[in-house]
Write an enzyme that holds these catalytic residues in place. Structure first.
Site, short mmCIF file in Angstrom:
data_model
loop_
_atom_site.label_atom_id
_atom_site.label_comp_id
_atom_site.label_asym_id
_atom_site.label_seq_id
_atom_site.Cartn_x
_atom_site.Cartn_y
_atom_site.Cartn_z
N CYS A 102 67.51 51.37 -6.04
CA CYS A 102 69.90 51.34 -5.92
C CYS A 102 69.39 53.42 -5.07
O CYS A 102 69.36 53.99 -6.53
CB CYS A 102 70.34 51.46 -7.18
SG CYS A 102 71.81 51.80 -7.14
N CYS A 105 72.51 54.80 -7.13
CA CYS A 105 72.91 55.08 -8.95
C CYS A 105 70.86 54.41 -9.08
O CYS A 105 70.19 55.15 -9.19
CB CYS A 105 74.35 55.05 -9.72
SG CYS A 105 74.46 53.61 -9.20
N SER A 106 72.03 53.17 -10.46
CA SER A 106 71.25 52.61 -10.17
C SER A 106 71.10 51.51 -10.26
O SER A 106 70.49 50.92 -12.06
CB SER A 106 70.48 52.85 -12.06
OG SER A 106 71.42 53.94 -12.94
N CYS A 107 71.89 50.58 -10.05
CA CYS A 107 72.52 48.67 -10.01
C CYS A 107 71.07 47.94 -10.14
O CYS A 107 70.30 48.40 -9.46
CB CYS A 107 73.07 49.01 -9.37
SG CYS A 107 74.67 49.71 -8.65
#
Length: 200
Positions: A102, A105-107
């Site tokens: 991602c 961010c950190s999806c």
């Protein structure tokens, strides 16, 4: 391993310190933390993703449904929820290896993979895996992908969360789904490692 992957000891120490601080300040209780741990150990997490992968390896019709509609196929097994509303599964083959990132961010598909590892959220991984995926896989994860295999990098977002159906290990004909699930790691479903090799 490079700085991308922190030691388990460092992560455990940070988690313990954060847990102690939250309890001390009255933000969380021990019971609430225990319940969260229970949820991520039993109700969501990579063991559920492994179950899905094992079924796909064993059942061609389910595999087809998984690749066509991952969210729907997972729902057949009672797996879904927050951060898993719109999932897409991409399949590793002899010609193509997939890896997930991602870049913003950190999806991440929590229902099937649990919480994202710290390295997945680090800017270094998010930038480098897009530019030089083969190098990052080899140097940071010890995973060498043959030069003749194409590497495809999939960028997850809040609208679409990708994960990998790794290649089934050789020597597993006749194995049960429970046995196959033992060969599936979180890293293999992110694409930074292969499924675990079968042993006699």
């Amino acid at each position: 391993m490079s700085g991308l992957v922190r030691s388990q000891e460092e992560i455990a120490a940070r988690v313990k310190a954060l847990e102690s601080m939250l309890i001390e300040k009255g933000i969380m209780t021990t019971q609430a933390i225990d319940r969260l741990v229970e949820i991520y150990e039993n109700e969501v997490g990579p063991q559920l993703g492994a179950k899905v992968v094992a079924k796909a390896w064993s059942d061609p019709e389910f595999k087809a449904r998984l690749l066509a509609d991952a969210t729907g196929a997972c729902a057949e097994l009672g797996i879904g929820g927050l951060q898993g509303e719109d999932m897409v599964v991409v399949e590793d083959t002899a010609e193509v290896h997939n890896v997930i990132v991602c870049t913003l961010c950190s999806c991440y598909p929590w229902p099937v993979l649990g919480l994202p590892p710290n390295w997945y959220k680090e800017p270094q991984y998010r930038a480098a895996i897009v530019r030089e995926p083969r190098k990052v896989l080899a140097e940071s994860f010890g995973y060498t992908v043959s030069d003749y295999v194409e590497i495809r990098v999939w960028d997850s977002s809040s609208e679409m969360r990708y994960w990998v159906l790794p290649a089934r290990p050789a020597g597993t004909d006749g194995w049960t789904e429970d046995q196959l699930a033992e060969l599936v790691s979180r890293d293999s479903m992110i694409g930074v490692g292969p499924a675990i090799e079968a042993t006699a």
